[in-house]
Motif scaffolding. Structure first.
Motif, PDB file in Angstrom:
ATOM      1  N   PRO A  57       0.843  -1.180   0.006  1.00  8.21           N
ATOM      2  CA  PRO A  57       0.051   0.085  -0.008  1.00  8.21           C
ATOM      3  C   PRO A  57       1.268   1.153   0.381  1.00  8.21           C
ATOM      4  CG  PRO A  57      -1.373  -1.263   1.509  1.00  8.21           C
ATOM      5  CD  PRO A  57       0.448  -2.293   0.840  1.00  8.21           C
ATOM      6  N   GLY A  58       0.140   1.856  -0.775  1.00 10.09           N
ATOM      7  CA  GLY A  58       0.935   3.517  -1.049  1.00 10.09           C
ATOM      8  C   GLY A  58       2.130   3.320  -1.735  1.00 10.09           C
ATOM      9  N   GLN A  59       2.438   2.410  -2.713  1.00 10.25           N
ATOM     10  CA  GLN A  59       3.076   2.726  -3.794  1.00 10.25           C
ATOM     11  C   GLN A  59       2.785   2.420  -5.324  1.00 10.25           C
ATOM     12  OE1 GLN A  59       6.556  -0.340  -4.827  1.00 10.25           O
ATOM     13  NE2 GLN A  59       7.380   0.329  -2.165  1.00 10.25           N
ATOM     14  N   ASP A  60       2.804   2.983  -6.094  1.00 10.72           N
ATOM     15  CA  ASP A  60       1.438   3.710  -7.088  1.00 10.72           C
ATOM     16  C   ASP A  60       1.887   2.474  -7.799  1.00 10.72           C
ATOM     17  OD1 ASP A  60       0.936   5.808  -6.585  1.00 10.72           O
ATOM     18  OD2 ASP A  60       2.070   6.974  -7.083  1.00 10.72           O
ATOM     19  N   ARG A  61       0.882   2.215  -8.743  1.00 13.80           N
ATOM     20  CA  ARG A  61       0.982   2.026 -10.614  1.00 13.80           C
ATOM     21  C   ARG A  61       1.517   0.085  -9.924  1.00 13.80           C
ATOM     22  NH1 ARG A  61       0.825   4.726 -15.303  1.00 13.80           N
ATOM     23  NH2 ARG A  61      -0.109   6.562 -14.591  1.00 13.80           N
ATOM     24  N   GLN A  62       0.948  -0.658  -9.057  1.00 14.27           N
ATOM     25  CA  GLN A  62       0.292  -1.670  -9.307  1.00 14.27           C
ATOM     26  C   GLN A  62      -0.104  -2.609  -9.343  1.00 14.27           C
ATOM     27  OE1 GLN A  62       3.072  -2.579  -4.769  1.00 14.27           O
ATOM     28  NE2 GLN A  62       1.617  -1.495  -4.396  1.00 14.27           N
ATOM     29  N   VAL A  63      -0.608  -3.938 -10.444  1.00 15.45           N
ATOM     30  CA  VAL A  63      -1.349  -4.546 -10.682  1.00 15.45           C
ATOM     31  C   VAL A  63      -0.774  -5.860 -10.481  1.00 15.45           C
ATOM     32  CG1 VAL A  63      -0.350  -5.038 -13.153  1.00 15.45           C
ATOM     33  CG2 VAL A  63      -2.537  -4.760 -12.824  1.00 15.45           C
ATOM     34  N   VAL A  64      -2.600  -6.846 -10.712  1.00 10.81           N
ATOM     35  CA  VAL A  64      -1.977  -8.089 -10.617  1.00 10.81           C
ATOM     36  C   VAL A  64      -2.607  -8.517 -11.513  1.00 10.81           C
ATOM     37  CG1 VAL A  64      -2.871 -10.509  -8.984  1.00 10.81           C
ATOM     38  CG2 VAL A  64      -2.543  -8.062  -7.750  1.00 10.81           C
ATOM     39  N   ILE A  65      -1.978  -9.707 -12.456  1.00 12.21           N
ATOM     40  CA  ILE A  65      -2.579  -9.944 -13.189  1.00 12.21           C
ATOM     41  C   ILE A  65      -3.184 -11.894 -12.596  1.00 12.21           C
ATOM     42  CG2 ILE A  65      -1.807 -11.463 -15.422  1.00 12.21           C
ATOM     43  CD1 ILE A  65       0.104  -9.028 -15.297  1.00 12.21           C
ATOM     44  N   SER A  66      -4.238 -11.853 -13.449  1.00 14.04           N
ATOM     45  CA  SER A  66      -5.051 -13.576 -12.933  1.00 14.04           C
ATOM     46  C   SER A  66      -5.592 -14.162 -13.351  1.00 14.04           C
ATOM     47  CB  SER A  66      -5.876 -13.223 -10.900  1.00 14.04           C
ATOM     48  OG  SER A  66      -7.228 -12.516 -11.641  1.00 14.04           O
ATOM     49  N   PHE A  67      -6.139 -15.257 -13.669  1.00 12.43           N
ATOM     50  CA  PHE A  67      -6.036 -16.531 -14.256  1.00 12.43           C
ATOM     51  C   PHE A  67      -6.791 -17.230 -13.648  1.00 12.43           C
ATOM     52  CE2 PHE A  67      -2.572 -15.394 -16.952  1.00 12.43           C
ATOM     53  CZ  PHE A  67      -2.591 -15.236 -17.726  1.00 12.43           C
ATOM     54  N   ASP A  68      -8.129 -17.554 -14.167  1.00 14.18           N
ATOM     55  CA  ASP A  68      -9.318 -18.225 -13.307  1.00 14.18           C
ATOM     56  C   ASP A  68      -9.712 -20.257 -14.248  1.00 14.18           C
ATOM     57  OD1 ASP A  68     -10.113 -16.486 -11.694  1.00 14.18           O
ATOM     58  OD2 ASP A  68     -12.285 -15.875 -12.146  1.00 14.18           O
ATOM     59  N   ASP A  69     -10.177 -20.680 -13.330  1.00 16.48           N
ATOM     60  CA  ASP A  69     -10.009 -21.724 -13.489  1.00 16.48           C
ATOM     61  C   ASP A  69      -8.918 -22.808 -13.966  1.00 16.48           C
ATOM     62  OD1 ASP A  69     -12.804 -20.845 -13.969  1.00 16.48           O
ATOM     63  OD2 ASP A  69     -12.616 -20.634 -16.388  1.00 16.48           O
ATOM     64  N   GLY A  70      -8.170 -22.595 -14.127  1.00 16.83           N
ATOM     65  CA  GLY A  70      -6.759 -23.434 -14.864  1.00 16.83           C
ATOM     66  C   GLY A  70      -6.532 -24.029 -16.025  1.00 16.83           C
ATOM     67  N   ASP A  71      -7.102 -23.399 -17.055  1.00 17.69           N
ATOM     68  CA  ASP A  71      -6.987 -23.856 -18.536  1.00 17.69           C
ATOM     69  C   ASP A  71      -5.157 -23.771 -19.134  1.00 17.69           C
ATOM     70  OD1 ASP A  71      -8.577 -23.243 -20.788  1.00 17.69           O
ATOM     71  OD2 ASP A  71      -6.316 -22.599 -21.754  1.00 17.69           O
ATOM     72  N   VAL A  72      -5.042 -24.874 -19.190  1.00 17.53           N
ATOM     73  CA  VAL A  72      -3.593 -25.421 -19.771  1.00 17.53           C
ATOM     74  C   VAL A  72      -2.764 -24.261 -20.898  1.00 17.53           C
ATOM     75  CG1 VAL A  72      -3.677 -26.393 -22.631  1.00 17.53           C
ATOM     76  CG2 VAL A  72      -2.096 -27.039 -21.337  1.00 17.53           C
ATOM     77  N   SER A  73      -3.438 -23.413 -20.879  1.00 16.20           N
ATOM     78  CA  SER A  73      -2.943 -22.236 -21.542  1.00 16.20           C
ATOM     79  C   SER A  73      -2.036 -21.111 -20.849  1.00 16.20           C
ATOM     80  CB  SER A  73      -3.578 -21.306 -22.619  1.00 16.20           C
ATOM     81  OG  SER A  73      -4.910 -20.551 -21.906  1.00 16.20           O
TER      82      SER A  73
END
Length: 256
Positions: A57-73
């Motif tokens: 918290p307090g640091q700018d421009r952080q992003v979480v990239i997430s994937f759902d389900d568990g596709d092999v790709s």
């Protein structure tokens, strides 16, 4: 209260078309080319991908990239593209899907964890938790966590509710079981999110332009307003039809 924003991007599979390995979905299957362009946009605009446990918290421009389900790709396509750019992600995996056609294997899950990708829970069977009685809901949360920890060799600290369906009952049980991060699917940038509240997420869809992507990540302009309005508008048919009937109707409409 968190004093900065944290966009959490929600992907599923990465597919050129239906012929690619995995489970193609007409709305949520993003092309590998588009995904690569979106990763490059994040880097060019100063964003740093983080895991949920590493958010500061307090640091700018952080992003979480997430994937759902568990596709092999998630393993065959996303991991190399992330690694090329020194980026990371969280994979929310439905534990019963492991080893099914088009989905991650146990070996894939372990390899993702070894590469520094987060292995998190998306339930055991992908049933909507809010539709289950207390015992069945508890088992979904408990069993998926145990299996994913065994497969990955790392603690599972996050749960993304299947379909985003879940409220205070599901959140409270998840926290009791040792999850630290509980994610829904309401769109938003997690601005001012309190510690006990579910994370908002930003769904990335196949037809999204790069300009639209940037507007959602930065949560500016008309695109976020539309996403919020659409989410709220769909609450009524979901409530009237029930989750199962709503999902069947959606599937029919998408195949037309």
């Amino acid at each position: 209260m968190v004093d900065s924003v944290l966009p959490v991007l929600m992907y599923h599979g990465l597919h050129v078309d239906e012929s690619d390995a995995g489970r193609f979905e007409p709305v949520y299957s993003v092309t590998p080319e588009a995904f690569a362009s979106q990763l490059d946009w994040l880097r060019e605009n100063g964003y740093r991908s983080v895991r949920l446990d590493d958010f500061q918290p307090g640091q700018d421009r952080q992003v979480v990239i997430s994937f759902d389900d568990g596709d092999v790709s998630n393993f065959t396509v996303a991991l190399p593209l992330l690694a090329e750019r020194g980026m990371t992600a969280e994979c929310f995996i439905t534990s019963d899907f492991i080893g099914e056609p088009g989905m991650l294997t146990t070996q894939d899950v372990h390899a993702l964890a070894d590469a520094g990708i987060g292995v998190q829970s998306h339930g055991r069977s992908h049933r909507f938790l809010e539709d289950l009685d207390d015992d069945a809901m508890f088992a979904e949360l408990r069993d998926s966590k145990a299996r994913l920890e065994a497969a990955s060799g790392q603690p599972v600290t996050g749960i993304a509710f299947p379909g985003g369906r879940g409220g205070s009952r599901e959140r409270d049980v998840a926290l009791q079981l040792g999850y630290r991060h509980v994610l829904g699917s309401e769109p938003g940038p997690n601005r001012g999110r309190r510690a006990h509240e579910c994370y908002e997420r930003i769904a990335i869809t196949r037809d999204m332009t790069l300009d639209g992507f940037g507007a959602l990540v930065g949560w500016r302009g008309l695109r976020p307003r539309y996403a919020k309005a659409r989410f709220r508008a769909l609450r009524l048919p979901k409530r009237l039809l029930g989750n199962d009937r709503y999902q069947r109707l959606r599937a029919k409409l998408l195949t037309r």
